[in-house]
Motif scaffolding. Sequence first.
Motif, PDB file in Angstrom:
ATOM      1  N   GLY A 124      -0.714   2.266  -4.139  1.00  0.00           N
ATOM      2  CA  GLY A 124       0.260   1.608  -3.760  1.00  0.00           C
ATOM      3  C   GLY A 124       1.378   1.325  -4.898  1.00  0.00           C
ATOM      4  O   GLY A 124       1.226   1.810  -5.891  1.00  0.00           O
ATOM      5  N   VAL A 125       1.946   0.132  -4.703  1.00  0.00           N
ATOM      6  CA  VAL A 125       2.776  -0.346  -5.906  1.00  0.00           C
ATOM      7  C   VAL A 125       2.529  -0.927  -6.899  1.00  0.00           C
ATOM      8  O   VAL A 125       1.540  -1.838  -6.701  1.00  0.00           O
ATOM      9  CB  VAL A 125       4.182  -1.135  -5.254  1.00  0.00           C
ATOM     10  CG1 VAL A 125       5.055  -1.751  -6.332  1.00  0.00           C
ATOM     11  CG2 VAL A 125       4.829  -0.418  -4.081  1.00  0.00           C
ATOM     12  N   SER A 167       5.487   3.501  -6.499  1.00  0.00           N
ATOM     13  CA  SER A 167       4.429   3.558  -5.379  1.00  0.00           C
ATOM     14  C   SER A 167       3.743   4.777  -5.691  1.00  0.00           C
ATOM     15  O   SER A 167       4.232   6.036  -5.327  1.00  0.00           O
ATOM     16  CB  SER A 167       5.019   3.394  -4.121  1.00  0.00           C
ATOM     17  OG  SER A 167       4.054   3.271  -3.218  1.00  0.00           O
ATOM     18  N   SER A 225       0.851  -1.230   0.021  1.00  0.00           N
ATOM     19  CA  SER A 225      -0.118   0.117  -0.011  1.00  0.00           C
ATOM     20  C   SER A 225       0.874   1.238  -0.085  1.00  0.00           C
ATOM     21  O   SER A 225       1.956   1.311   0.270  1.00  0.00           O
ATOM     22  CB  SER A 225      -0.943   0.154   1.283  1.00  0.00           C
ATOM     23  OG  SER A 225      -1.952  -1.107   1.177  1.00  0.00           O
ATOM     24  N   TYR A 226       0.372   2.338  -0.665  1.00  0.00           N
ATOM     25  CA  TYR A 226       0.953   3.809  -0.381  1.00  0.00           C
ATOM     26  C   TYR A 226       1.015   4.343   0.817  1.00  0.00           C
ATOM     27  O   TYR A 226      -0.011   3.964   1.730  1.00  0.00           O
ATOM     28  CB  TYR A 226       0.272   4.633  -1.421  1.00  0.00           C
ATOM     29  CG  TYR A 226       1.241   5.785  -1.578  1.00  0.00           C
ATOM     30  CD1 TYR A 226       2.402   6.129  -2.279  1.00  0.00           C
ATOM     31  CD2 TYR A 226       0.765   7.054  -0.641  1.00  0.00           C
ATOM     32  CE1 TYR A 226       3.066   7.427  -2.367  1.00  0.00           C
ATOM     33  CE2 TYR A 226       1.565   8.278  -0.337  1.00  0.00           C
ATOM     34  CZ  TYR A 226       2.740   8.509  -1.272  1.00  0.00           C
ATOM     35  OH  TYR A 226       3.423   9.361  -1.476  1.00  0.00           O
ATOM     36  N   ASP A 276       6.345   4.747   0.139  1.00  0.00           N
ATOM     37  CA  ASP A 276       6.030   5.993  -0.757  1.00  0.00           C
ATOM     38  C   ASP A 276       7.197   5.832  -1.803  1.00  0.00           C
ATOM     39  O   ASP A 276       7.729   4.779  -1.727  1.00  0.00           O
ATOM     40  CB  ASP A 276       6.194   7.203  -0.119  1.00  0.00           C
ATOM     41  CG  ASP A 276       7.603   7.536   0.443  1.00  0.00           C
ATOM     42  OD1 ASP A 276       8.554   7.163   0.138  1.00  0.00           O
ATOM     43  OD2 ASP A 276       7.698   8.394   1.531  1.00  0.00           O
ATOM     44  N   CYS A 277       7.029   6.602  -2.720  1.00  0.00           N
ATOM     45  CA  CYS A 277       7.751   6.358  -4.031  1.00  0.00           C
ATOM     46  C   CYS A 277       9.344   6.494  -3.669  1.00  0.00           C
ATOM     47  O   CYS A 277       9.988   5.356  -4.254  1.00  0.00           O
ATOM     48  CB  CYS A 277       7.341   7.547  -5.036  1.00  0.00           C
ATOM     49  SG  CYS A 277       7.865   8.968  -4.690  1.00  0.00           S
ATOM     50  N   LEU A 294      10.670   3.495  -1.685  1.00  0.00           N
ATOM     51  CA  LEU A 294      10.844   2.205  -2.438  1.00  0.00           C
ATOM     52  C   LEU A 294      12.180   2.159  -3.362  1.00  0.00           C
ATOM     53  O   LEU A 294      12.794   0.940  -2.997  1.00  0.00           O
ATOM     54  CB  LEU A 294       9.722   1.821  -3.604  1.00  0.00           C
ATOM     55  CG  LEU A 294       9.583   0.824  -4.603  1.00  0.00           C
ATOM     56  CD1 LEU A 294       9.757  -0.746  -4.004  1.00  0.00           C
ATOM     57  CD2 LEU A 294       8.578   0.938  -5.503  1.00  0.00           C
TER      58      LEU A 294
END
Length: 245
Positions: A216-217, A210, A129-130, A141-142, A145
């Motif tokens: 999410g991803v 993400s 999930s984000y 988060d982006c 990741l």
Amino acid sequence: MRAAIAPLLGEPRISTALTSQLLAGEVVEVIDGRGDWVQVRGIDGYEGWTHVGYLTPSQGGEADWRWSLGCVVREAQGVVHALPLGARLAPSTDVLEGLAIPADARAPHFLMNGAAIAASAAALFSGASYLWGGVTPWGVDCSGLMQRIALLHGVTLPRDAWQQALATDAVTEDAAAAHAPSDLLFFSDRDDRRVTHVGMALGDGRMVHSALTRGGVTIERLDADDPYVARLRTQCTGVHRLRIP
């Protein structure tokens, strides 16, 4: 770290915004304190506030501790709990479920090349999930990741997307070009074009990231007609290559 995950906050109070997370076994430097709150600096130089309840004194040798690949453990005191990908296990910890690998097995398990890095990014956080400030498959988060996948493979990245853009080498500005696996794609939804989002190329015109818009991803085809992907293409500020030793 006493907890599996400790929040890193922007201010010394639990109700403030999450900026990142610290994982079990990570060593931090205390740089300030206010009562039961401490300002700490991680090995990536990122600073924030956390509560002393999450912390234990460093035992030394944490760099040699095992790496969790996602496992359930029993601590020496008998406490059973889950550890996320990337956490470290103290020597007295027993693995009950899942997998942990010795520190000296990380490099052969996570090869230091673009194809291996991209494969890990696509697989290890699938379905996460984000979570703003998150760094694990339990929520990410982006930029979290990107940083955590790179770290598994021995490549150092700073925490935030704009910092990651400065720490990598630009190769093109075309989001839909034929990127090499593990190239980072940077995006901005701001008028000043300051980087606000990052994803990783998987090859074959695909990218993993993400994103709050996706919950999410997810993996995108960068040539897709999907309105969100079309918007991303216009927001691309550059495609950069990791500095792989």
